[in-house]
Write an enzyme that holds these catalytic residues in place. Structure first.
Site, PDB file in Angstrom:
ATOM      1  N   PHE A   1      50.275  -2.344   5.328  1.00  0.00           N
ATOM      2  CA  PHE A   1      50.733  -1.871   4.221  1.00  0.00           C
ATOM      3  C   PHE A   1      51.892  -0.806   4.608  1.00  0.00           C
ATOM      4  O   PHE A   1      51.503  -0.412   5.841  1.00  0.00           O
ATOM      5  CB  PHE A   1      49.814  -0.968   3.350  1.00  0.00           C
ATOM      6  CG  PHE A   1      50.260  -0.468   2.166  1.00  0.00           C
ATOM      7  CD1 PHE A   1      51.082  -1.110   1.136  1.00  0.00           C
ATOM      8  CD2 PHE A   1      50.320   1.070   1.958  1.00  0.00           C
ATOM      9  CE1 PHE A   1      51.801  -0.572   0.133  1.00  0.00           C
ATOM     10  CE2 PHE A   1      50.975   1.613   0.849  1.00  0.00           C
ATOM     11  CZ  PHE A   1      51.806   0.656  -0.018  1.00  0.00           C
ATOM     12  N   ASP A   2      52.780  -0.405   4.070  1.00  0.00           N
ATOM     13  CA  ASP A   2      54.038   0.688   4.776  1.00  0.00           C
ATOM     14  C   ASP A   2      53.277   1.661   5.050  1.00  0.00           C
ATOM     15  O   ASP A   2      53.857   2.166   6.160  1.00  0.00           O
ATOM     16  CB  ASP A   2      55.014   0.510   3.874  1.00  0.00           C
ATOM     17  CG  ASP A   2      54.961   1.212   2.391  1.00  0.00           C
ATOM     18  OD1 ASP A   2      53.465   1.220   2.088  1.00  0.00           O
ATOM     19  OD2 ASP A   2      55.638   1.250   1.341  1.00  0.00           O
TER      20      ASP A   2
ATOM     21  N   ALA B   1      41.401  -1.277  -0.011  1.00  0.00           N
ATOM     22  CA  ALA B   1      42.206  -0.824  -0.959  1.00  0.00           C
ATOM     23  C   ALA B   1      41.556  -1.520  -2.330  1.00  0.00           C
ATOM     24  O   ALA B   1      41.399  -1.338  -3.178  1.00  0.00           O
ATOM     25  CB  ALA B   1      43.557  -0.654  -0.955  1.00  0.00           C
TER      26      ALA B   1
ATOM     27  N   LYS C   1      42.929   2.370  -6.097  1.00  0.00           N
ATOM     28  CA  LYS C   1      42.903   1.023  -6.556  1.00  0.00           C
ATOM     29  C   LYS C   1      41.452   0.423  -7.166  1.00  0.00           C
ATOM     30  O   LYS C   1      41.137   0.889  -7.990  1.00  0.00           O
ATOM     31  CB  LYS C   1      43.383   0.114  -5.551  1.00  0.00           C
ATOM     32  CG  LYS C   1      44.896   0.178  -5.123  1.00  0.00           C
ATOM     33  CD  LYS C   1      45.289   1.370  -4.210  1.00  0.00           C
ATOM     34  CE  LYS C   1      46.730   1.177  -3.640  1.00  0.00           C
ATOM     35  NZ  LYS C   1      46.967   2.733  -3.143  1.00  0.00           N
TER      36      LYS C   1
ATOM     37  N   TYR D   1      31.862  24.356  -2.086  1.00  0.00           N
ATOM     38  CA  TYR D   1      32.699  23.916  -1.132  1.00  0.00           C
ATOM     39  C   TYR D   1      32.211  23.137  -0.081  1.00  0.00           C
ATOM     40  O   TYR D   1      32.606  22.303   0.381  1.00  0.00           O
ATOM     41  CB  TYR D   1      33.039  25.384  -0.320  1.00  0.00           C
ATOM     42  CG  TYR D   1      34.254  25.190   0.785  1.00  0.00           C
ATOM     43  CD1 TYR D   1      35.605  25.439   0.306  1.00  0.00           C
ATOM     44  CD2 TYR D   1      33.756  24.865   1.939  1.00  0.00           C
ATOM     45  CE1 TYR D   1      36.587  25.187   1.355  1.00  0.00           C
ATOM     46  CE2 TYR D   1      34.719  24.739   2.917  1.00  0.00           C
ATOM     47  CZ  TYR D   1      36.188  24.887   2.546  1.00  0.00           C
ATOM     48  OH  TYR D   1      36.937  24.753   3.750  1.00  0.00           O
TER      49      TYR D   1
ATOM     50  N   ASP E   1      41.195  -2.487   5.694  1.00  0.00           N
ATOM     51  CA  ASP E   1      41.832  -1.789   4.641  1.00  0.00           C
ATOM     52  C   ASP E   1      41.138  -2.323   3.211  1.00  0.00           C
ATOM     53  O   ASP E   1      41.624  -3.390   2.876  1.00  0.00           O
ATOM     54  CB  ASP E   1      43.245  -1.717   4.761  1.00  0.00           C
ATOM     55  CG  ASP E   1      43.816  -0.997   3.771  1.00  0.00           C
ATOM     56  OD1 ASP E   1      43.336  -0.792   2.795  1.00  0.00           O
ATOM     57  OD2 ASP E   1      45.184  -0.695   3.922  1.00  0.00           O
TER      58      ASP E   1
ATOM     59  N   HIS F   1      62.402   3.535   0.789  1.00  0.00           N
ATOM     60  CA  HIS F   1      62.355   3.034  -0.588  1.00  0.00           C
ATOM     61  C   HIS F   1      62.099   4.262  -1.519  1.00  0.00           C
ATOM     62  O   HIS F   1      62.737   4.236  -2.844  1.00  0.00           O
ATOM     63  CB  HIS F   1      61.270   1.979  -0.833  1.00  0.00           C
ATOM     64  CG  HIS F   1      60.091   2.224  -0.362  1.00  0.00           C
ATOM     65  ND1 HIS F   1      59.631   2.081   0.842  1.00  0.00           N
ATOM     66  CD2 HIS F   1      58.884   2.492  -0.960  1.00  0.00           C
ATOM     67  CE1 HIS F   1      58.505   2.457   1.072  1.00  0.00           C
ATOM     68  NE2 HIS F   1      57.871   2.598   0.032  1.00  0.00           N
TER      69      HIS F   1
HETATM   70  N1  F0G Z   1      46.375   0.257   1.929  1.00  0.00           N
HETATM   71  C1  F0G Z   1      46.963  -0.612   1.057  1.00  0.00           C
HETATM   72  C2  F0G Z   1      46.679  -2.108   1.288  1.00  0.00           C
HETATM   73  C3  F0G Z   1      47.561   0.143  -0.239  1.00  0.00           C
HETATM   74  O1  F0G Z   1      48.080  -0.876  -1.115  1.00  0.00           O
HETATM   75  C4  F0G Z   1      47.897   1.302  -0.357  1.00  0.00           C
HETATM   76  C5  F0G Z   1      48.760   1.884  -1.215  1.00  0.00           C
HETATM   77  C6  F0G Z   1      47.472   2.303   0.971  1.00  0.00           C
HETATM   78  C7  F0G Z   1      46.882   1.704   2.052  1.00  0.00           C
HETATM   79  C8  F0G Z   1      47.576   3.860   0.764  1.00  0.00           C
HETATM   80  O2  F0G Z   1      47.013   4.258   0.136  1.00  0.00           O
HETATM   81  O3  F0G Z   1      48.536   5.337  -1.648  1.00  0.00           O
HETATM   82  O4  F0G Z   1      46.238   6.241  -1.493  1.00  0.00           O
HETATM   83  O5  F0G Z   1      47.627   6.904   0.185  1.00  0.00           O
HETATM   84  N2  F0G Z   1      49.465   1.520  -1.964  1.00  0.00           N
HETATM   85  C9  F0G Z   1      50.004   1.637  -3.035  1.00  0.00           C
HETATM   86  C10 F0G Z   1      50.789   0.672  -3.666  1.00  0.00           C
HETATM   87  C11 F0G Z   1      50.728   2.948  -2.972  1.00  0.00           C
HETATM   88  O6  F0G Z   1      51.512   0.716  -4.717  1.00  0.00           O
HETATM   89  O7  F0G Z   1      50.676  -0.533  -3.161  1.00  0.00           O
HETATM   90  P1  F0G Z   1      47.316   5.832  -0.978  1.00  0.00           P
END
Ligand code: F0G
Length: 464
Positions: free
Chosen positions: A123-124, A216, A257, A71, A214, A449
């Site tokens: 990102f969204d 990713a 990613k 843990y 960010d 979406h």
């Molecule tokens: N930032 C970026 C640039 C992303 O592309 C994503 C996720 C996130 C943050 C959020 O991360 O999914 O681990 O919570 N992108 C995916 C996509 C969902 O399909 O582009 P997450």
């Protein structure tokens, strides 16, 4: 030899279930014309996302068996921390279960309703988490980013002049941090140059504002810098990535990613004060700070993935294989966003379906047609995801670009499967005027979406 090949052998295979056109017609109807609602087993080639869909390596699978599920203070956490620290270089390393958990924690720890968070293109989920606190998420992309034909090599850059002006206009105290997303996913998977990150750093230094990344898709971004930015052509991708992180005060990352993870995320940050607040919040929703919502085995796989992603043979193959799909489609006249991004090819739905008005949701309609015709699942990044309706007049405001993203999972599909994708899209393109438009039958206010429902609109109603 010039040909770039997949730098791996396939050791385990997962069968794909073949479907007929009639079956797919039924499946997409049952899914209310929302590809997110399809069963994955009814999809032939799944390009919905490159997130969490990577094939893990034999080394990662071996790491899974080493997972320490204690843990607190698990060995796996220390391996994870070492792998992240070595690359990111920040003081505090905090695992989270995925990227949006990291976003939410930072937003909750730092943001207030009068804050403005500028970025290249949020990102969204990042936008939703910022706006969830009442703060404003502001995109400051380059003007070139809205022209799908513009070949700017770093179309993901943040507009530094607008950033400077914004800070002057709203005042430093309302800008808690600047966030640069590498690569710029919502802007077409386009890279950000080192010069641009450095420029943002200088502006942030002048105003004493933290700069966050960010991260990713940091490794893909590093590869583009190596290939496109003067002075970096002889540096290792890993060295370039370190330089990117050195310019920042912190980073958040979806490790689904560029860490080859099926699940995972992190916050890496220098500020003791922020780290303290984040850890306290983390315990409420994610778990103890040494596992952050992940199993020890996940931490092991991520620690290894973070190293593998920077192998140059892999990155050369990755970027070339995405470009392969895009370039073949472009040769066939299919309208798409150029240059080709790192993780995905983005079709230009408005030009592809130029018989459909914005109200008839061209890219969404196209993504349904691609599934129906060829079993390819894609993701609309356009009118459905970003369109907003004026609550008083009912008028719609549509985003600058209405795109269909074909996101390519890492190390998953073969070249012949990508040839199938090219052929399928070309066939839809040849009969594009028969792609029916769509309209909403249900639309939630937040992240529409994922759960919206639709129905096709009779061809006769099309007016354009
Ligand atoms: N930032 C970026 C640039 C992303 O592309 C994503 C996720 C996130 C943050 C959020 O991360 O999914 O681990 O919570 N992108 C995916 C996509 C969902 O399909 O582009 P997450």
């Amino acid at each position: 030899m010039k040909r770039i090949i997949e730098p791996f052998r396939i050791k385990v295979v997962e069968p794909i279930r073949m479907t007929t056109l009639e079956e797919r017609r039924e499946y997409i109807r049952e899914a209310d014309y929302n590809p997110f609602r399809l069963k994955a087993e009814d999809v032939l080639i799944d390009l919905l996302t490159d997130s969490g869909t990577s094939a893990m390596s034999s080394t990662q699978w071996a790491g899974i068996m080493q997972g320490d599920e204690s843990y607190a203070g698990a060995r796996s956490y220390y391996r994870f921390k070492e792998s992240v620290s070595d690359l990111f270089g920040h003081k505090h390393i905090i695992p989270t279960h995925q990227g949006r958990a990291a976003e939410r924690l930072i937003a909750m720890a730092v943001l207030q309703p009068d804050h403005v968070v500028p970025g290249n293109t949020h990102f969204d989920t990042t936008r939703a988490n910022i706006e969830g606190t009442g703060a404003t998420a502001l995109d400051l992309p380059l003007p070139e980013a809205s022209d799908p034909e513009n070949l700017h090599p770093f179309k993901g850059n943040i507009d530094l002049a607008r950033l400077e002006k914004l800070i002057d206009d709203v005042g430093r105290e309302r800008v808690p941090f600047v966030l640069i997303t590498v690569t710029n996913n919502s802007g077409g998977g386009q890279p950000v140059s080192m010069a641009n990150i450095r420029g943002a750093r200088e502006i942030c230094d002048r105003h004493d504002i933290p700069l966050l990344l960010d991260a990713a898709r940091f490794a893909e971004n590093a590869w583009f810098i190596k290939k496109r930015e003067k002075g970096y052509e002889h540096r290792w991708a890993e060295v370039i990535a370190r330089e990117m992180f050195e310019l920042s005060d912190g980073a958040m990352m979806s490790m689904k990613k560029d860490a080859f993870g099926n699940m995972g995320g992190l916050i890496s940050i220098n500020s003791d004060e922020w780290a303290d607040k984040i850890r306290n919040l983390l315990i409420l929703t994610e778990g103890f700070p040494t596992y952050g919502g992940l199993a020890g085995r996940d931490l092991e796989a991520l620690a290894i993935g973070l190293r593998e992603i920077l192998e140059e043979d892999y990155l050369a193959y990755r970027i070339a294989s995405t470009a392969y799909v895009g370039e073949h489609l472009a040769e066939l006249g299919v309208p798409l966003l150029k240059p080709i991004g790192g993780h995905a090819v983005y079709l230009d739905g408005r030009r592809f379906c130029d018989h459909l008005t914005d109200e008839l949701l061209p890219s969404w309609s196209l993504s349904c047609a691609l599934y129906e015709h060829a079993g390819i699942r894609s993701c609309e990044i356009g009118n459905v995801m970003f369109g907003t309706q004026d609550p008083e007049t009912g008028d719609w405001h549509w985003p600058q670009l209405d795109l269909v993203r074909l996101a390519i999972p890492r190390r998953v599909y073969t070249k012949s499967q990508m040839d199938y994708v090219v052929e399928g899209i070309h066939e839809v393109f040849q009969q594009r005027t028969s792609v029916p438009g769509m309209r909403f039958t249900h639309r939630p206010d937040v992240l529409p979406h994922f759960t919206s429902r639709f129905e096709p609109v009779e061809q006769a109603v099309h007016t354009k």
